[in-house]
Design a protein around this motif. Structure first.
Motif, PDB file in Angstrom:
ATOM      1  N   MET A 136       0.832  -1.197   0.000  1.00  0.00           N
ATOM      2  CA  MET A 136       0.000   0.000   0.000  1.00  0.00           C
ATOM      3  C   MET A 136       0.875   1.259   0.000  1.00  0.00           C
ATOM      4  O   MET A 136       1.832   1.358   0.769  1.00  0.00           O
ATOM      5  N   ALA A 137       0.528   2.195  -0.862  1.00  0.00           N
ATOM      6  CA  ALA A 137       1.219   3.481  -0.916  1.00  0.00           C
ATOM      7  C   ALA A 137       0.307   4.546  -0.299  1.00  0.00           C
ATOM      8  O   ALA A 137      -0.884   4.307  -0.093  1.00  0.00           O
ATOM      9  N   PRO A 138       0.850   5.731  -0.006  1.00  0.00           N
ATOM     10  CA  PRO A 138      -0.016   6.810   0.480  1.00  0.00           C
ATOM     11  C   PRO A 138      -1.112   7.144  -0.527  1.00  0.00           C
ATOM     12  O   PRO A 138      -2.128   7.711  -0.153  1.00  0.00           O
ATOM     13  N   THR A 148      -0.273  -5.124   1.678  1.00  0.00           N
ATOM     14  CA  THR A 148      -0.413  -4.643   3.059  1.00  0.00           C
ATOM     15  C   THR A 148      -1.792  -4.010   3.309  1.00  0.00           C
ATOM     16  O   THR A 148      -2.019  -3.442   4.373  1.00  0.00           O
ATOM     17  N   PRO A 150      -4.668  -6.183   2.414  1.00  0.00           N
ATOM     18  CA  PRO A 150      -5.206  -7.366   1.712  1.00  0.00           C
ATOM     19  C   PRO A 150      -6.729  -7.405   1.698  1.00  0.00           C
ATOM     20  O   PRO A 150      -7.309  -8.152   0.904  1.00  0.00           O
ATOM     21  N   TYR A 151      -7.364  -6.623   2.549  1.00  0.00           N
ATOM     22  CA  TYR A 151      -8.830  -6.573   2.538  1.00  0.00           C
ATOM     23  C   TYR A 151      -9.314  -5.244   1.959  1.00  0.00           C
ATOM     24  O   TYR A 151     -10.458  -4.833   2.168  1.00  0.00           O
ATOM     25  N   ARG A 153      -7.906  -1.020   1.058  1.00  0.00           N
ATOM     26  CA  ARG A 153      -7.521   0.108   1.903  1.00  0.00           C
ATOM     27  C   ARG A 153      -8.731   0.648   2.648  1.00  0.00           C
ATOM     28  O   ARG A 153      -9.731   1.046   2.032  1.00  0.00           O
ATOM     29  N   LYS A 156     -10.742   4.478   7.314  1.00  0.00           N
ATOM     30  CA  LYS A 156     -10.968   4.675   8.749  1.00  0.00           C
ATOM     31  C   LYS A 156      -9.726   4.266   9.540  1.00  0.00           C
ATOM     32  O   LYS A 156      -9.483   4.775  10.613  1.00  0.00           O
ATOM     33  N   ASN A 157      -8.973   3.342   9.003  1.00  0.00           N
ATOM     34  CA  ASN A 157      -7.794   2.856   9.724  1.00  0.00           C
ATOM     35  C   ASN A 157      -6.494   3.506   9.257  1.00  0.00           C
ATOM     36  O   ASN A 157      -5.633   3.828  10.067  1.00  0.00           O
ATOM     37  N   VAL A 158      -6.356   3.711   7.966  1.00  0.00           N
ATOM     38  CA  VAL A 158      -5.073   4.196   7.443  1.00  0.00           C
ATOM     39  C   VAL A 158      -5.200   5.505   6.667  1.00  0.00           C
ATOM     40  O   VAL A 158      -4.222   5.982   6.094  1.00  0.00           O
ATOM     41  N   GLY A 159      -6.382   6.098   6.656  1.00  0.00           N
ATOM     42  CA  GLY A 159      -6.541   7.397   6.016  1.00  0.00           C
ATOM     43  C   GLY A 159      -6.851   7.294   4.530  1.00  0.00           C
ATOM     44  O   GLY A 159      -6.759   6.225   3.923  1.00  0.00           O
ATOM     45  N   TYR A 160      -7.227   8.422   3.957  1.00  0.00           N
ATOM     46  CA  TYR A 160      -7.557   8.498   2.541  1.00  0.00           C
ATOM     47  C   TYR A 160      -6.291   8.691   1.713  1.00  0.00           C
ATOM     48  O   TYR A 160      -5.285   9.194   2.224  1.00  0.00           O
ATOM     49  N   PRO A 161      -6.344   8.292   0.439  1.00  0.00           N
ATOM     50  CA  PRO A 161      -5.195   8.507  -0.445  1.00  0.00           C
ATOM     51  C   PRO A 161      -4.826   9.993  -0.511  1.00  0.00           C
ATOM     52  O   PRO A 161      -5.712  10.858  -0.536  1.00  0.00           O
TER      53      PRO A 161
END
Lengths: 254, 359, 359, 254
Positions: A136-138, A148, A150-151, A153, A156-161
């Motif tokens: 996963m990239a930003p 990274t 796998p389900y 992006r 809620k957990n890792v933010g928006y692109p």
């Protein structure tokens, strides 16, 4: 050239006749060629210095026949700052992927743009880490599956692109900022014009020039080259709209 | 502006020496106790039209700006203090692998962690064994006075060019902050762009009239290429070990006990030697000036002498250079250690007491 | 889910072992050849509701996330490879100084610089002498098989808690990438929030019913406080040296020549010993499993034996652990070195040839 | 309290009775008190965890009577991410200066905000490095004299001052972002309300809450405490306008 024929297309002399290591269908090779065509057309081959990142384009210096420095992961803008401040009359450009420019290198990118460093940043956004194998990239899209995420992006957990072109265009140091794409011949031609504009504005010392190039990754997207074009059109360009985000020369013309 | 006597703070003298050495670019980030370097350079910059000084956004960034600027053919320096030096380790490993000449100064403070801003010699290992990944070396100078800071900094730029290698000036917060009288060397005239190109034909400064473009990289993806790169580096390091060792001995010729110490602590050790001599004790000092290459030969000679009883290594840490001393002495004589940390400098009397306890 | 036999890649086995050890948080950044760790954890995460995995924006950030998460009382790990490990050095120095337990794995690749993604042992110095600033130590395990990766990772979390100290698992790209049969240990049941608080009364997890708040810091601005901190750390390190040394000997009892090797290279050295024994040569192996604390006593005993002729240190670098071997042998026997770099692993025959040349 | 008197003001119990090391007239002490008043009023003293930076407020833990962790320079947002992801039900805040948050820590700040980390960032912007003795910060004003901009900050060379509140408010992960000031009693009262809002929105898990506090530095600005108020009013607030830059709860109410 044979008599009676008109030259409509040639490989630029600035591009080495080396077989590229990029996956079939990857846009990197197109962008390499466009930059080298512009360098040749502007006659700056003997002046320009390129900076390659860590990522798929780490070997960019194997293909572009100009002076080149390979930077540590994320530090291309710091390296380019050092080069340009040492050689202010030389055109300098960085060539960076999304992990390099927007993840580990975000501070260097934003500060170089804020200082208005007089070099050009060619930012290849294919929404994934290529060389390390599809993490996963930003800039990975919402719901996009990577090794990274796998389900998919989950914002809620890792933010928006992150929309880098929009972000850096807010900084006063940036003179020109555009997002282009290489998904069809018309866009390729547009992209080439924009590359030229970057180098021209750089030569005028007006500030940082930043070109985000929406790209693809057949291997890590797990799509055939043709199908990546659909993904670019239907997914990437919906979230990453093309166009000029900033152009201080346009403002001046008004 | 030529040779000049001045009374200066260590950090400012370092900055002035670098300017006189024709430094063309400085990139650094504020950190106590060395911030006077960039402050001095910002103030002086207008006098040097070919000099550029830039406050970077971090030490990670400043070392990579150095990498770019030095690769482009500049005479480039950065300075920092211990935590900032840790942040530079990846960049230093790149610079060393790519054979790029530049100058780095680490004005050490007490660690580990955020620690204290007081002086320390806690970064010997980091500086000499390689704080970054892989097998590489820096030429490391440990000045013990403001004058030596000036001299070694002034010479570092050419030495870096000679060996295509980063040079580290390893001092500490006390040397950086204290004021001493110094003789400043003559300024080297600024090079023209042409001269810079001629001096560094390998630099990435635009292809120009060269028939081949230059590439600066530390990437060697194939195993055999990477091993070749490592072998070349090691060959270079063997040559540096042959040519660049610097040290000082003090009342050591007839000494039965040898103190080993560098930088700030060597000054107190000299005093300890003087007191010892007054008391009729045959104590002397061996002071490595280059921590790498290490003065192996002279220590080896002392270790062989029948009249030498033991070595006492004194540092402002818990024992780092002592390993290099022991590696040379190799069991022939005992090697003892005395160190203080946190910015505390052992007194001459304290050191002497430690030595007497071992006699 | 309990004890289980599996056939796994080193990196995935490391991740699985950490999950079974009750890891509550992982923070890391992709870098070859260890990215499978975070990939495996992202895939498995939904099975562990109390576990959090986060891809950080950089290694500088991930080590500081580890610092925060471990200080808050979690069982926390990060993993990286050589250049990323360099970027973590400042953070590691902070963590060590603040006595925070956590687990770090460095799956080494060839350096210096960007280098190669092939395996290496080039970060021994950085790992054992302290790649960051100041005097601190990590407990360093050098597993030589996937099974050992599992075992030492699984135990590392509790060992870190026992000593209030970061634990480093130092392996390399070959061990990370190769597949072997492993016995996976029983999963430790996830602790409740209450249990976590009881287990770590020092953690910054909210004052709660404690009468005093907790502070985690590595700042000791006063010299005497900083020296006290250093002395406490050194006392702890002496106790660790007394209790935590681990090593393996192989056909060493009657050996006249002793190979010293760790991690991946120790496997080839075992084969070299076997071949030597078939040829009637009395060669044995001492393999440090903990690189720090170093197995000083066993090497010292061999160095004292009259029948031992010399030591041969074998590493995948240009000679790093050899210094620690020499420091113990202290001149009693010769210590030779053989190393390859760039990802190249010496063959058993090559090593034997080197030994024979010294016989 | 004496009979017949009404309590109108008291030192919060959450603030330790220690003499602060801050220079006379510095706003840090006011902000410390406000945060601790809110913590006391919300009854979260036994839950909250603070993260102090490297800079003047490195010793914040000497004054605030709550669990505290000291972070490496620039890494407070990474440290807080680690804490909050370990203890998602605990309020967590960072307290950072401009060098820490906007220079060396820019990547950590932007990425934490982009991920929408559920902690509160109190960002003290006094346009200068305090503890190291008055160097130029990313937020130093144009023309402002510092020890590393002795002839005044020149945007052509080092860029324009960074407007952090405006920058982070663009990120979707940010739930609340405001710029406040402590230069007069009315603003102090407003700031306190905003601090409370940060903790409240944090408790609702809506995203990152970011409060930029325009502050002063009598020592390094080389102004008397009183005169710093003029400088704040006439210079700082002109470039750094106060106000709410983003509030997802307001949007929801519409």
């Amino acid at each position: 050239m044979k008599e009676g024929y008109t030259l409509v297309y040639k490989r630029p002399d600035t591009l080495l006749k080396t077989r590229m290591h990029y996956c079939p269908g990857c846009f990197h090779s197109i962008l390499h060629k466009l930059i080298m065509e512009v360098v040749e057309e502007m006659g700056i081959q003997n002046d320009v210095i390129g900076v390659s990142p860590v990522g798929c384009s780490v070997f960019a210096y194997d293909y572009m026949d100009v002076d080149f420095q390979e930077a540590a992961h994320g530090r291309a803008c710091a390296v380019a700052t050092g080069i340009k401040r040492t050689l202010p009359n030389h055109p300098v450009f960085t060539y960076q992927g999304d992990g390099d420019l927007a993840a580990i290198g975000l501070a260097e990118t934003m500060h170089a743009c804020n200082r208005g460093e007089k070099f050009s940043i060619f930012f290849v956004n294919n929404a994934i880490y290529g060389m390390t194998g599809g993490q996963m990239a930003p800039t990975t899209l919402e719901g996009q599956i990577t090794t990274t995420s796998p389900y998919g992006r989950d914002p809620k957990n890792v933010g928006y692109p992150m929309k880098m072109a929009e972000m850096v265009s807010q900084l006063p140091g940036v003179a020109y900022c555009e997002r282009v794409c290489l998904n069809n011949p018309a866009n390729v031609r547009k992209a080439k014009k924009s590359i030229r504009k970057c180098f021209e504005i750089q030569a005028q010392n007006l500030g940082t020039t930043f070109l985000e190039v929406v790209s693809n990754c057949p291997t890590n997207w797990r799509l055939s080259p043709i199908k990546t074009l659909d993904f670019v059109e239907n997914n990437m360009l919906k979230y990453y709209p093309l166009g000029v985000k900033k152009d201080v020369t346009a403002t001046e013309e008004k | 502006m030529d040779k000049k006597i001045a009374f200066m703070k260590g950090n400012e003298a370092l900055a002035e020496a670098a300017l006189r050495a024709g430094m063309t670019g400085y990139f650094g980030y504020p950190i106590t106790p060395q911030t006077e370097v960039i402050e001095y350079l910002c103030k002086e910059a207008p006098k040097y039209p070919k000099f550029t000084v830039l406050q970077a956004e971090s030490e990670v960034s400043s070392i990579n700006m150095v990498y770019g600027a030095a690769a482009a053919g500049g005479r480039i320096m950065t300075t920092t203090s211990s935590p900032g030096f840790s942040l530079m380790q990846e960049g230093i490993s790149y610079i060393a692998c790519a054979d790029i000449p530049c100058v780095i100064a680490n004005v050490q403070r007490g660690g580990p962690g955020l620690g204290t801003i007081q002086p320390s010699q806690g970064d010997y290992f980091q500086s000499v064994k390689g704080g970054g990944h892989g097998d590489y070396k820096l030429i490391v100078f440990a000045p013990n006075s403001v004058q030596e800071v000036v001299d070694y900094t002034y010479n570092a730029f050419d030495l870096a060019n000679k060996w295509m290698c980063p040079i580290l000036i390893l001092s500490d917060g006390a040397i950086g902050q204290m004021m001493e009288k110094v003789i400043l060397p003559e300024p080297i005239p600024a090079r023209t762009a042409e001269e810079m190109r001629d001096e560094k034909p390998w630099a990435t400064n635009g292809k120009g009239k060269r028939t081949k473009r230059n590439i600066i990289t530390s990437l060697n993806i194939q195993s055999d290429a990477m091993e070749r790169r490592n072998n070349e580096l090691q060959e270079k390091y063997r040559r540096i070990e042959g040519e660049e060792v610097r040290y000082e001995t003090y009342k050591a010729d007839d000494a039965e006990i040898l103190i080993t110490a560098y930088g700030l602590s060597s000054r107190v050790c000299k005093k300890a030697v003087d007191i010892a001599r007054e008391q009729g004790l045959k104590i002397g000092l061996v002071r490595p000036i280059t921590l790498w290459p290490f003065p192996t030969k002279v220590i080896d000679e002392f270790a062989s002498k029948p009249n030498v009883k033991f070595f006492m290594d004194v540092e402002m840490n818990v024992g780092q250079m002592i390993e290099d001393v022991k590696l040379v002495v190799n069991g022939r004589k005992p090697v003892y250690f005395y160190g203080r940390t946190g910015g505390i400098l052992a007194t001459a009397e304290e050191i002497l007491e430690q030595i007497k306890a071992k006699m």
